[in-house]
Design a protein around this motif. Structure first.
Motif, PDB file in Angstrom:
ATOM      1  N   THR A  74      59.185   1.127  33.149  1.00  0.00           N
ATOM      2  CA  THR A  74      59.295  -0.161  33.832  1.00  0.00           C
ATOM      3  C   THR A  74      58.707  -1.284  32.986  1.00  0.00           C
ATOM      4  O   THR A  74      59.285  -2.373  32.884  1.00  0.00           O
ATOM      5  CB  THR A  74      58.581  -0.103  35.194  1.00  0.00           C
ATOM      6  OG1 THR A  74      59.088   1.010  35.942  1.00  0.00           O
ATOM      7  CG2 THR A  74      58.796  -1.381  35.975  1.00  0.00           C
ATOM      8  N   CYS A 134      65.286  -1.026  40.176  1.00  0.00           N
ATOM      9  CA  CYS A 134      64.826   0.359  40.068  1.00  0.00           C
ATOM     10  C   CYS A 134      65.047   1.078  41.382  1.00  0.00           C
ATOM     11  O   CYS A 134      65.272   0.450  42.426  1.00  0.00           O
ATOM     12  CB  CYS A 134      63.355   0.425  39.652  1.00  0.00           C
ATOM     13  SG  CYS A 134      62.182  -0.016  40.947  1.00  0.00           S
ATOM     14  N   THR A 160      60.923   5.395  41.281  1.00  0.00           N
ATOM     15  CA  THR A 160      60.192   4.578  40.313  1.00  0.00           C
ATOM     16  C   THR A 160      59.275   3.592  41.025  1.00  0.00           C
ATOM     17  O   THR A 160      58.127   3.379  40.611  1.00  0.00           O
ATOM     18  CB  THR A 160      61.178   3.825  39.401  1.00  0.00           C
ATOM     19  OG1 THR A 160      62.098   4.748  38.827  1.00  0.00           O
ATOM     20  CG2 THR A 160      60.445   3.080  38.308  1.00  0.00           C
TER      21      THR A 160
END
Length: 892
Positions: free
Chosen positions: A675, A740, A744
């Protein structure tokens, strides 16, 4: 002499030996871990030192086995003593780019690293004796990227050869004795013994271990006076008992045991010696005033004790030079032994991971590795084979549990193997494995066939595939089917990247742009070609309109097809091939563990779509921009220890696929790394005014080689891979940079700020999918009220006591101090740091805090940034600077 090692500079592979990596040292520092060093050497990413005691220590990068420590891990950040030379006394070392060599005191060369296996047929992960210099005495060596240069001592090489000849002979001619004696007179005395031992070992290998083996304490007896006695020690290191005959020989009278003739008394002159035992032999010269001294050779003849048939006796002649001169060279050394391991490398396996067009390129330029981006343009036809049914395959994978990777690998490889074989049979080249699709090229920079023939070959190949392999029934509950699209025109083949030596091969141009509709218009069992391709072949086929494209029903006049000539990859292109193969795959190939590539792993996957790179017809190719964009993304991904799975242009456009959690790296915080990398990539691409959309997902996938032994790639197959691609498309439609999945988000929701979006329906999912848009990282700080409510931090009484003691000492001593909290993620460092700040505040102590995580290890002084910002109140300075002139206030 006293010495110390000073290091500074890049440390990305631990080459500074300071116990950490990803750190660039701007200032020199003393490396205390190695002492008594007499020689240093550096390669591209590794370092070696040699001590005065003849011992080598080595550290740094080990991708090609250049450390010679018997394992192929990527790096070693602390000095490791090289032990696999079995106590050899090393006199010189050198490092090439990715190889290391050492010279021992008997003139042998030990080598390890890149292309250092016997015959250059692979990489060497342990030091081995160089077979090319087996009968040479080497004094100096220098290594390059994949070559060596040796400096040979001709005289000592000649002695070694003479020892090999005379040492195993029952009789020795006068000319041999004279020649050998003259050779021995001008070399260091210890070198004679070392050469004797070396030749004895070589002969023992030749006779398959039957030769009696001994150690003698010297190779050169120097008599200071005419009656000075000399003692030598003989040790039996054979597997059995042996016996000895001590003789004095010269060019005047050979092979005689009548020592009185030469006025030498040898005690004992003939003796047996049991296994592992030693004995002393005394040699006393008896030369009167009128007798001229001459240099002589003492011959110690070694025989098997049990052997009674002298015709079959296994002997060895050990020569010792005797002189009466006192000005000869006298260098000392130690007894050596050797050991080496051979690591064979199959170039063919590496070649299967790159397309034919790359092999042709580097064979034609003799393996010259890529240095700068390059591009070539040529007419070509792209065959796109889209395999449907992967969703059922992924569901099946989840039900199989640990047995899943093996079963998935079996079915994928079987079906893809059939498709690859068909493409090869029609003269095509499998360029990329685009997830559940194959991108194949007909034509290339060295292809001479016209575009008409290339397009017909691709169409005929597609029809053959749809006829013979239109579907695949696994017999286990799922079926795979095919959609085929074809585009034709001018292509650009480009080679871009280069960060950490990793390059990407990319084909762009009209044929790929044409596939956007051709594949979608193709039904199962059909071959659909673009309108541009149809214009080329319309006189040679029957076709039916499908939107803007054409479904080819039949080829009226087919072109002759056949496989292209076989390419035999050469050893000299291995380095170039490796530039295009992921490091984790290289490591498994090098360690002969290809079967272990198939596995279930929890990974974080990024699909990154780029818009704004001009590939259209009649528009110039912006190679510099493409290269810059890829290098920017490579730099960020590699910094977070991820892997670039693929950079390609397909029916979705220009896409880069990155993955975090595959060999050789895997971390508990891969969702965070992925991320964070996505946020930085998005920001970097925005600086270049490139529209981009990124999908991020986390979960278990099948990782392994997909294809056949002729052509394969490292691939990831799983529901989250498909979902990542879908989220990339959703992000583009919603005009948000990143999206996402729920997994996640769950892993990183306390680290990043997210915007929750409405769930969306995507292909392959029955229910709507929850999606989240990462915005920025949260500066995580515990409030003082939270710490106060806790009153006592559980399980940290020792630490809190230490904080109180440190604060008390500062208060009493009138000087500042430092408190450092170090530990793995999740151990409570933030809570303890907040407790320390609160303790300082309650005692009216000024305090400043900086923090650094594992990912910031490569950033110099990162931990001090927060402290300096607080100490100098940069925010206040910025406000003042806006009013008064920023540059002047900063100077003050």
């Amino acid at each position: 002499k006293q010495s110390r090692v000073i290091v500074w500079g890049s440390n990305s592979y631990g080459q500074l030996g300071i116990g950490s990596n990803h750190e660039y040292r701007l200032e020199p520092m003393v490396l205390d871990r190695v002492q008594d060093v007499k020689q240093i050497a550096c390669g591209a990413f590794h370092t070696a030192v040699l001590t005065n005691s003849g011992q080598m220590s080595i550290w740094g990068g080990n991708e090609f086995g250049e450390l010679g420590i018997g394992i192929t891990k990527r790096k070693c950040t602390l000095p490791v003593v090289v032990k696999n030379l079995e106590g050899s006394f090393i006199v010189s070392i050198t490092c090439g780019s990715n190889r290391t060599a050492a010279i021992t005191d008997d003139g042998r060369v030990f080598i390890t690293g890149r292309l250092a296996a016997p015959g250059g047929l692979g990489h060497q992960i342990m030091f081995r004796p160089e077979t090319q210099t087996q009968q040479m005495y080497i004094t100096k060596i220098s290594c390059g990227l994949s070559h060596n240069v040796y400096l040979e001592d001709i005289q000592q090489s000649a002695i070694l050869k003479e020892f090999l000849i005379a040492g195993s002979s029952v009789t020795t001619s006068s000319s041999q004795i004279l020649y050998l004696k003259e050779l021995l007179l001008d070399i260091p005395k210890e070198s004679i013994r070392l050469l004797q031992i070396r030749s004895m070992k070589m002969l023992n290998e030749k006779f398959k271990g039957e030769l009696p083996m001994i150690f003698v304490s010297t190779g050169h007896i120097r008599f200071r006076t005419r009656e000075e006695a000399a003692d030598i020690t003989v040790t039996n290191v054979s597997d059995g008992d042996i016996k000895f005959y001590f003789m004095v020989i010269s060019n005047q009278n050979q092979n005689t045991a009548k020592t009185s003739h030469y006025n030498f008394l040898i005690i004992p002159n003939k003796f047996p010696l049991e296994k592992g035992k030693s004995t002393k032999v005394r040699i006393i010269p008896r030369l009167g005033e009128g007798v001229k001294t001459e240099d002589v050779l003492f011959s110690l003849v070694v025989e098997n004790r049990e052997t009674k048939n002298t015709k079959n006796v296994c002997i060895y002649r050990y020569f010792i030079l005797g002189t009466f001169e006192s000005d000869k060279k006298d260098d000392s050394a130690m007894v050596i032994q050797r050991d080496a391991a051979t690591n064979q490398k199959l170039i063919q396996t590496l070649a299967s991971y790159v397309p034919r067009v790359i092999l042709q390129k580097y064979i034609s330029n003799n393996g010259e590795m890529p240095v700068i981006p390059s591009a070539s343009q040529f007419p070509s036809c792209i065959l796109f084979i889209d395999v449907s049914g992967f969703t059922a395959l992924n569901e099946r994978l989840g039900k199989l549990g640990p047995a899943g990777p093996e079963q998935v690998s079996k079915h994928l490889n079987k079906y893809f193997g059939q498709l690859i074989e068909s493409v090869n049979a029609f003269g095509g080249d499998v360029l990329k494995f685009a997830g559940d699709a194959l991108i194949c090229m007909f034509g290339g920079p060295q292809e001479t066939d016209p575009l008409l023939d290339l397009t017909l070959r691709a169409i005929q190949c597609g029809i053959h595939i749809q006829t013979e392999h239109a579907s695949y029934d696994s017999g286990e509950g799922f079926t795979l089917t095919l959609h085929i699209g074809i585009g034709a025109g001018d292509l650009h083949a480009i080679h871009v990247g280069g960060v950490d030596g990793c390059w990407e091969f990319l084909v762009v141009g009209d044929p790929l742009l044409q596939l956007k509709t051709a594949v979608d218009n193709s039904k199962s069992g059909e071959v659909v070609i673009s309108n541009e391709a149809y214009k080329i072949v319309k006189e040679r086929c029957e076709a039916e309109r499908r939107g803007d494209d054409w479904w080819v029903k039949k080829i009226i006049r087919p072109v002759s097809c056949g496989p292209l000539g076989e390419i035999l990859p050469r050893q000299d292109i291995e380095g170039a091939m490796r530039c295009y193969i992921p490091l984790g795959v290289q490591n498994r190939i090098d360690s002969l563990q290809m079967s272990w590539l198939a596995e279930l792993r929890r990974v974080t996957v990024l699909f990154i779509k780029l818009s704004g790179l001009a590939y259209e017809k009649d528009k110039p190719l912006n190679l510099d921009m493409i290269n810059k964009v890829l290098m920017d993304m490579q730099t960020i991904i590699f910094r977070f220890e991820g892997m670039v799975r693929q950079f390609l242009v397909d029916d979705k456009g220009t896409v880069l696929i990155a993955v975090f959690g595959v060999p050789p790296f895997s971390h508990e915080d891969d969702p965070y790394r992925g991320t964070k990398a996505a946020l930085e990539i998005h920001a970097e691409l925005n600086k270049d005014n490139l529209q981009n959309s990124i999908g991020i997902t986390t979960g278990k996938v099948f990782c392994g080689s997909v294809g056949s032994p002729q052509r394969q790639e490292y691939a990831m197959v799983g529901d989250i891979v498909n979902l990542s691609a879908r989220l990339m498309g959703v992000a583009e439609k919603l005009h948000v940079g990143l999206l996402c999945d729920d997994t996640t988000y769950s892993y990183t929701r306390f680290i990043f700020q997210f915007e929750t979006k409405e769930p969306v329906n995507v292909k392959g999912k029955t229910d709507a999918v929850a999606i989240f848009a990462p915005i920025s990282q949260i500066d995580r700080v515990l409030s003082e009220q939270t710490v106060l409510r806790g009153a006592v931090i559980l399980g940290r009484s020792r630490e809190t006591l230490a904080i109180h003691q440190q604060v008390s000492e500062i208060l009493g001593g009138g000087r500042g101090g430092v408190i450092m909290f170090e530990g793995n993620p999740g151990l409570g460092k933030t809570a303890l740091a907040t407790f320390a700040k609160l303790t300082c505040k309650m005692n009216s102590l000024g305090h400043y805090m900086g923090k650094c995580g594992a990912l910031e290890r490569t950033t110099p002084y990162f931990v001090w940034r927060g402290i300096l910002k607080q100490l100098f109140d940069f925010k206040a300075w910025r406000r003042a600077g806006q009013a008064q002139g920023g540059s002047q206030i900063i100077k003050e």
